[in-house]
Design an enzyme around this catalytic site. Structure first.
Site, PDB file in Angstrom:
ATOM      1  N   GLU A   1       0.164  -4.167  17.307  1.00 59.38           N
ATOM      2  CA  GLU A   1      -1.150  -4.253  17.944  1.00 59.38           C
ATOM      3  C   GLU A   1      -2.082  -5.070  17.059  1.00 59.38           C
ATOM      4  OE1 GLU A   1      -1.428  -3.036  20.890  1.00 59.38           O
ATOM      5  OE2 GLU A   1       0.399  -1.799  20.927  1.00 59.38           O
TER       6      GLU A   1
ATOM      7  N   CYS B   1       5.746  19.240 -17.322  1.00 61.68           N
ATOM      8  CA  CYS B   1       6.090  18.286 -18.370  1.00 61.68           C
ATOM      9  C   CYS B   1       7.031  18.950 -19.378  1.00 61.68           C
ATOM     10  CB  CYS B   1       4.815  17.806 -19.055  1.00 61.68           C
ATOM     11  SG  CYS B   1       5.099  16.636 -20.404  1.00 61.68           S
TER      12      CYS B   1
ATOM     13  N   GLY C   1       2.473  -4.528   8.987  1.00 66.80           N
ATOM     14  CA  GLY C   1       2.271  -3.097   9.181  1.00 66.80           C
ATOM     15  C   GLY C   1       1.035  -2.513   8.545  1.00 66.80           C
TER      16      GLY C   1
ATOM     17  N   ASN D   1       2.354  -7.248  13.350  1.00 71.13           N
ATOM     18  CA  ASN D   1       1.863  -5.937  13.755  1.00 71.13           C
ATOM     19  C   ASN D   1       2.072  -5.773  15.248  1.00 71.13           C
ATOM     20  OD1 ASN D   1       0.821  -4.251  11.661  1.00 71.13           O
ATOM     21  ND2 ASN D   1      -0.956  -5.589  11.418  1.00 71.13           N
TER      22      ASN D   1
ATOM     23  N   ASP E   1       6.464   4.704  -1.167  1.00 73.91           N
ATOM     24  CA  ASP E   1       7.777   5.272  -0.878  1.00 73.91           C
ATOM     25  C   ASP E   1       8.933   4.608  -1.620  1.00 73.91           C
ATOM     26  OD1 ASP E   1       8.066   2.819   0.553  1.00 73.91           O
ATOM     27  OD2 ASP E   1       7.311   3.770   2.376  1.00 73.91           O
TER      28      ASP E   1
ATOM     29  N   GLN F   1       0.835  -1.196   0.000  1.00 77.67           N
ATOM     30  CA  GLN F   1       0.000   0.000   0.000  1.00 77.67           C
ATOM     31  C   GLN F   1       0.878   1.259   0.000  1.00 77.67           C
ATOM     32  OE1 GLN F   1      -2.132  -1.878   3.584  1.00 77.67           O
ATOM     33  NE2 GLN F   1      -3.612  -0.382   2.853  1.00 77.67           N
ATOM     34  N   ASN F   2       2.153   1.079   0.241  1.00 79.35           N
ATOM     35  CA  ASN F   2       3.056   2.215   0.401  1.00 79.35           C
ATOM     36  C   ASN F   2       3.512   2.766  -0.946  1.00 79.35           C
ATOM     37  OD1 ASN F   2       2.822   1.714   3.138  1.00 79.35           O
ATOM     38  ND2 ASN F   2       4.671   0.467   3.209  1.00 79.35           N
TER      39      ASN F   2
ATOM     40  N   HIS G   1      -0.985   1.499  -4.636  1.00 81.33           N
ATOM     41  CA  HIS G   1      -1.356   2.921  -4.629  1.00 81.33           C
ATOM     42  C   HIS G   1      -0.384   3.794  -5.421  1.00 81.33           C
ATOM     43  CE1 HIS G   1      -3.604   1.907  -0.666  1.00 81.33           C
ATOM     44  NE2 HIS G   1      -4.413   1.814  -1.706  1.00 81.33           N
TER      45      HIS G   1
END
Length: 245
Positions: free
Chosen positions: A216, A148, A188, A214, A104, A101-102, A119
């Site tokens: 939690e 551009c 995560g 994880n 980076d 989902q990251n 994503h």
């Protein structure tokens, strides 16, 4: 915990097809702040700067915040131990793909080759007029907005804004891998973001063992998780690495 680590390692070794599904939690240890939660970026910034409709009408204003969020915060982030272990697992044939989902780029930076970026990727910039893609490193983002080189249109970061669909290839490849996975390792992710959170659920529905890493409990824990390795991603994957290799 040691017994759960050993059990997880054996399950991974026996698997014919293993995927990792990663969320913001894996990158927090690299200094990338999460969007949600107590210390999330949305407590500091207005999410509408990433709403496609708002952006298209306020590109220059939005770029001020986009630069701060994604190119000041993310610019110096490096892969951490968790990323490195996943890259080694792929290299050694124990991991078939990473679905993240990251945005980076840290999985690629660590050395993973098969990464489905659900994503998109903040290191790429896209022209919405001619669809040309640029590497963000080609631009000095102290001078914004980037334009551009072909038609002088303002470039948009090539990740998903609110109101945009998931990239077709990332979507189809992610669910195809989930359907054939024997093991899905969740790392995560809280399970709050859809449709990405359907990926581990799809794996579970098709018979995969779900290993969750994880600190939690998450929305996955009671619904689909078979083994919950509770702790930080880097620490747990370092322990798992010792059992795998």
């Amino acid at each position: 915990m040691n017994l759960l680590i050993k059990e997880s390692a054996e399950i991974i070794k026996e698997s014919k097809f293993t995927i990792a599904f990663t969320g913001a939690g894996i990158s927090v240890e690299s200094g990338v702040p999460p969007f949600r939660g107590e210390h999330g970026l949305w407590n500091k910034y207005n999410p509408e700067v990433l709403d496609l409709g708002y952006y298209l009408n306020n590109e220059e204003e939005c770029w001020i915040h986009i630069r701060e969020i994604f190119y000041d915060f993310f610019a110096y982030a490096k892969p951490n131990k968790a990323h490195e272990v996943l890259a080694r697992m792929e290299l050694e044939g124990l991991l078939n793909s990473v679905i993240t989902q990251n945005i980076d780029n840290l999985h690629f930076d660590a050395g993973n080759k098969t990464v489905h970026e659900f994503h998109g990727n903040s290191k790429k910039l896209k022209c919405l007029k001619c669809a040309k893609i640029y590497d963000a490193s080609e631009y000095d983002l102290k001078n914004i907005p980037p334009r551009c080189k072909s038609d002088n249109q303002i470039l948009k970061p090539d990740f998903i804004f609110f109101g945009e669909g998931i990239p077709h290839d990332a979507y189809s490849n992610s669910f195809a891998d989930a359907e054939k996975a024997d093991v899905c390792i969740i790392i995560g992710s809280t399970g709050e973001v859809v449709p990405a959170s359907y990926v581990p659920r799809t794996a579970k529905q098709n018979g995969a063992t779900i290993i969750e890493i994880n600190p939690e409990e998450s929305l996955f824990t009671e619904q689909v998780t078979d083994i919950h390795l509770q702790g930080k991603a880097g620490e747990i994957l370092a322990l798992l690495e010792k059992e795998l290799f």
